[in-house]
Write an enzyme that holds these catalytic residues in place. Structure first.
Site, PDB file in Angstrom:
ATOM      1  N   ASP A   1     -41.616  -0.812  -9.930  1.00 61.78           N
ATOM      2  CA  ASP A   1     -42.222   0.355 -10.578  1.00 61.78           C
ATOM      3  C   ASP A   1     -43.543   0.702  -9.908  1.00 61.78           C
ATOM      4  O   ASP A   1     -43.697   0.500  -8.704  1.00 61.78           O
ATOM      5  CB  ASP A   1     -42.388   0.044 -12.079  1.00 61.78           C
ATOM      6  CG  ASP A   1     -42.284   1.279 -12.956  1.00 61.78           C
ATOM      7  OD1 ASP A   1     -43.094   2.195 -12.762  1.00 61.78           O
ATOM      8  OD2 ASP A   1     -41.400   1.335 -13.818  1.00 61.78           O
TER       9      ASP A   1
ATOM     10  N   HIS B   1     -47.019   3.944 -15.728  1.00 60.30           N
ATOM     11  CA  HIS B   1     -45.574   3.793 -15.915  1.00 60.30           C
ATOM     12  C   HIS B   1     -45.124   2.335 -15.771  1.00 60.30           C
ATOM     13  O   HIS B   1     -44.398   1.806 -16.607  1.00 60.30           O
ATOM     14  CB  HIS B   1     -44.882   4.678 -14.883  1.00 60.30           C
ATOM     15  CG  HIS B   1     -43.424   4.891 -15.073  1.00 60.30           C
ATOM     16  ND1 HIS B   1     -42.475   4.013 -14.582  1.00 60.30           N
ATOM     17  CD2 HIS B   1     -42.733   5.881 -15.682  1.00 60.30           C
ATOM     18  CE1 HIS B   1     -41.268   4.467 -14.886  1.00 60.30           C
ATOM     19  NE2 HIS B   1     -41.398   5.594 -15.548  1.00 60.30           N
TER      20      HIS B   1
ATOM     21  N   SER C   1     -36.746   5.666 -18.590  1.00 60.30           N
ATOM     22  CA  SER C   1     -37.606   4.602 -18.060  1.00 60.30           C
ATOM     23  C   SER C   1     -38.041   3.655 -19.160  1.00 60.30           C
ATOM     24  O   SER C   1     -38.335   2.494 -18.894  1.00 60.30           O
ATOM     25  CB  SER C   1     -38.868   5.205 -17.447  1.00 60.30           C
ATOM     26  OG  SER C   1     -38.598   5.749 -16.198  1.00 60.30           O
TER      27      SER C   1
END
Ligand code: NAG
Ligand code: NAG
Ligand code: NAG
Ligand code: NAG
Ligand code: NAG
Ligand code: NAG
Ligand code: NAG
Length: 766
Positions: free
Chosen positions: A154, A223, A551
């Site tokens: 990520d 994220h 996600s």
């Protein structure tokens, strides 16, 4: 060895076309991944000596093409010598031609980009995973995922987050071989046991040296921290986001060790993704969580598909997000059959933020920011147009645009604005207001809670008009905003409209996505390097954030897979996947079929086998298992030639003399995209529970006759395998749309369920 023909060149031209479409301004020099054939060390890991020998041989190989070993050393930016045999390099077109002629080179393809799977990142839709789990749950039985290692590809990690505290954790499992890149003050501990970054593919794709500030495993985006904490974050009490969702934050496997592999910069390049997979396999992870993807891509040449194949081959389950391109079927990404592909749906929580007017009328609204005003205290209420600054138009004040309000007229008041964005609450906060009512403009709009700067109620267009009418009905309009996170009273799951759905555009015989899990309004740790809304005016630095996307659903499944791995270390990745899929449910908490955002019934193209049920997945009874050989034979059946096979198999792979039918891949779901007349397919079940007699229960898709043979399977011992046949026949009047049904094997305790998805061959394609 093999391959090498002129047709390789046309393949390359085709690939170059793709990559030039993606980045039209690139010069002739592009970055590529070069795959070599046979990997001498098979699936064993390489010793340091082997690795340096390999690297040297890559330099020599490329050097002989480029007529300079020094040039070759410069061009190669990754040597994938651990598990994946090959390298990534920046090459001119002629060099590509030259190297593709070499017998050692099996294949070469451009370094493309994937993207992060967060929904319209500035938008904060709304819910977190509910922590209510019964005491006899999988959490306790699996000791919260103790000693399982979960890796995450990520944007990196915020190592200081409390979710990665190692307080009270024992020593790092001895099998761990990974490490921490400590640039930029990144520190690992007994919880966060690895943090690495891979940016050479990104650098090659932009064609210029990166600023040294890119040499960091630290997450400045948020994220990666969010997804890693969702998969394996520890218990953090008093976690909340602007007062909303107050409670204990935690990941699916709170006691697992976690490792972060930073591969996403602006996008996430294939070369970096492959390097991270190679490293993670070498480091010793058990589960890999990958919340990124692209348009549906064929497995050959796709970093995630190829990297995950090698991971699965080495016993690592790979969980990927399905993508956020919902609304139109066929966009689901990460569709390889060895990947567990996750869709997103809601949970039973709502971020209510209600307006109560001076006349006692209540209007329902939503927001993440509600709780900071004293309860039940009324404040003066003003319409933004009546509080406008002297030098702006009423139109600009109507939607509370920057500097449109007069602080004198706003101070201490709740301001009513038309439209809804986080910027408006920021404008009101700048002007000294205490609260905001945002009225949506579109009558049918679905309202999503957002990360406002003041207590805010975002209400519907119709309610907005009623509130405006009240403001003008009285001389001293007053109101207060009262928020509370509502739990339980909300029908869930509902499929998120952004979640990408099937059919599978690459191999429609494999149902994708495989499963759905919570992915709407998920609270988890975040970077403190940037504000939660990623807007330039947002200077807040908060330890948690609420965001939505596949996600976010992907790491829920990764965390649960960690628990299953901890409970059943001997299960293969396919067995864990099967356990998760066959125990899923297709009904919601109000005993209705799982609905779409528009309250229509959804189907397996939206949710695959259904919504994940962790406590059931720990005891599935039976599993549909698959081995590396099954996946390789699958690739033979879809017509992969030796070049393409070499990216997956360690050594030249001899495809069976007869193709097996794709319908016979021992997948936990059954899909027949083109049924003409009748077809018979085979499945094999493995007993992972107690001995038992299982009976088949069939729910035939409309217009399809389904026969299962035998109808009963007796399992006398653990690990015993039994096969059965399913015959599907289209009735005369069957429609040529997809129809949905299911097959359940039940021993009275376990229900092993597979969706059946069938489309009769339409007359046009007969
Ligand atoms: C293998 O398939 C690729 C397409 O992916 C093609 O370009 C190549 O020519 C094929 N190789 C052989 C030996 O047929
Ligand atoms: C969160 O909950 C805790 C414990 O119930 C409480 O002490 C704390 O004040 C709450 N925080 C917020 C922002 O509501
Ligand atoms: C209006 O006046 C304020 C302060 O006098 C100023 O900051 C702002 O830029 C002006 N806005 C416009 C649109 O001229
Ligand atoms: C298997 O199927 C593929 C794709 O349909 C085909 O290209 C290939 O020739 C087949 N192989 C055999 C052995 O029949
Ligand atoms: C399983 O047990 C049944 C009777 O309980 C017996 O008939 C059958 O042969 C056994 N099967 C195997 C494979 O041992
Ligand atoms: C198709 O025909 C069967 C009887 O043969 C009937 O039961 C069924 O309702 C029909 N389905 C449709 C879609 O017309
Ligand atoms: C069904 O078969 C026809 C021709 O045999 C083909 O054109 C079509 O693409 C197939 N559809 C699917 C979903 O496989």
């Amino acid at each position: 060895m093999r391959i090498r023909s002129h047709s390789c060149i046309s393949l390359l031209l085709l690939f170059s076309l793709f990559s030039s479409l993606q980045s039209p301004t690139q010069a002739a020099k592009k970055s590529y991944v070069v795959y070599l054939g046979r990997n001498s060390h098979g699936s064993e890991s390489s010793s340091a000596l082997d690795i340096s020998k390999k690297t040297e041989s890559y330099h020599e190989l490329l050097g002989s093409c480029m007529k300079s070993k020094e040039k070759a050393k410069e061009a190669i930016f990754y040597s994938y010598s651990s598990y994946i045999n090959g390298f990534a390099a920046t090459l001119e077109d002629e060099e590509v031609d030259e190297i593709s002629k070499r017998p050692e080179v099996a294949s070469i393809f451009p370094n493309e980009e994937s993207e992060l799977h967060t929904t319209r990142s500035w938008e904060f839709l709304g819910l977190e995973r509910n922590g209510k789990i019964p005491p006899d749950s999988i959490w306790v039985k699996a000791r919260f995922g103790e000693d399982v290692i979960i890796g995450n590809l990520d944007t990196g990690v915020w190592p200081e987050s409390e979710s990665f505290s190692d307080e009270g954790m024992g020593p790092i499992p001895s099998k761990w071989k990974g490490y921490c890149d400590t640039n930029d003050r990144v520190k690992c501990n007994r919880k966060l046991i690895g943090a690495r970054y891979f940016n050479k593919g990104f650098q090659a794709s932009i064609g210029q040296p990166l600023d040294p500030s890119y040499n960091t495993a630290r997450d400045t985006d948020g994220h990666g921290t969010h997804t890693l904490a969702t998969a394996g974050g520890r218990f953090v009490s008093g976690a909340n986001f602007l007062g909303s969702a107050n409670g204990t934050a935690k990941g699916g496997s709170p006691n697992a060790r976690v490792a972060s592999y930073k591969v996403c910069w602006r996008g996430c390049n294939d070369a970096d993704v492959l390097a991270a997979f190679d490293a993670a396999i070498q480091d010793g992870v058990d589960i890999l969580s990958v919340s990124l993807g692209s348009r549906p891509r064929h497995y050959f040449g796709h970093g995630i598909s190829m990297g995950s194949f090698h991971a699965v081959k080495n016993g690592i389950l790979v969980v990927c997000s399905a993508g956020n391109s919902g609304g139109q079927g066929g966009r689901v990404s990460n569709v390889a059959p060895w990947i567990l592909t996750v869709a997103a749906s809601t949970i039973d929580r709502n971020f209510a933020s209600n307006v109560i007017l001076g006349n006692n009328r209540l209007f329902k609204g939503l927001s993440f920011n509600t709780n900071t005003l004293p309860a039940r205290k009324y404040y003066p209420l003003v319409y933004s147009v009546d509080a406008k600054a002297a030098n702006v138009s009423a139109l600009s004040a109507q939607s509370c645009s920057p500097e449109s309000l007069d602080p004198e007229k706003v101070k201490g008041k709740i301001v009513y604005c038309l439209h809804a964005s986080v910027e408006m609450s920021w404008v009101v906060a700048q002007a000294g207001g205490v609260g905001v009512i945002l009225a949506d403009q579109l009558p049918q709009a679905t309202i999503s809670p957002q990360a406002h700067f003041l207590p805010t109620a975002h209400v519907s267009a119709a309610d907005g008009l009623s509130i405006l009418a009240y403001i003008y009905s009285t001389r001293h309009p007053v109101a207060y905003i009262s928020g509370a996170t509502e739990v339980g009273a909300v029908a869930a799951p509902i499929m998120a409209s952004f979640s990408s759905s099937g059919p599978n555009a690459i191999n429609p015989e494999i149902l994708k996505p495989d499963i759905t899990a919570p992915g709407v309004d998920i609270l988890a740790a975040y970077t403190e390097a940037s504000g939660p809304t990623s807007q330039s005016f947002d200077k807040r630095h908060l330890p948690f954030n609420i965001i939505s996307g596949t996600s976010m659903s992907c790491p829920h499944v990764s965390g649960i897979a960690g628990l299953l791995k901890s409970l059943h270390p001997e299960w293969s990745p396919a067995a864990i996947k099967s356990a998760i899929m066959t125990t899923a449910t297709t009904t919601s908490n109000v005993r209705q079929p799982i609905a779409t955002d528009f309250l229509q019934e959804s189907n397996p193209f939206d949710y695959g086998s259904g919504h994940i049920r962790p406590s059931r997945a720990m005891d599935p009874g039976l599993v549909y298992d698959l081995t590396t050989k099954d996946y390789l034979n699958f690739l033979c059946s879809i017509g992969y030639n030796a070049t393409e096979m070499s990216a997956f198999a360690d050594k030249p792979y001899n495809c069976p003399s007869k193709n097996s039918s794709l319908l016979d891949l021992n997948y936990p779901s059954i899909t027949v995209p083109n049924l003409s007349g009748k077809v018979t397919l085979t499945r094999t079940l493995k007993n992972v529970g107690t001995p038992g007699l299982y009976t088949a229960h069939i729910n035939a898709p409309e217009g399809i006759t389904v026969k299962v043979e035998p109808m009963r399977l007796k399992f006398n011992k653990t690990n015993e395998e039994k096969s059965f046949k399913v015959t599907l026949r289209a009735e005369e009047n069957a429609s040529d749309f997809y129809a949905f049904g299911g097959l359940v094997w039940s021993d009275g305790v376990h229900n092993v369920r597979s969706p059946i998805v069938v489309k009769k061959k339409d007359a046009g394609s007969a």
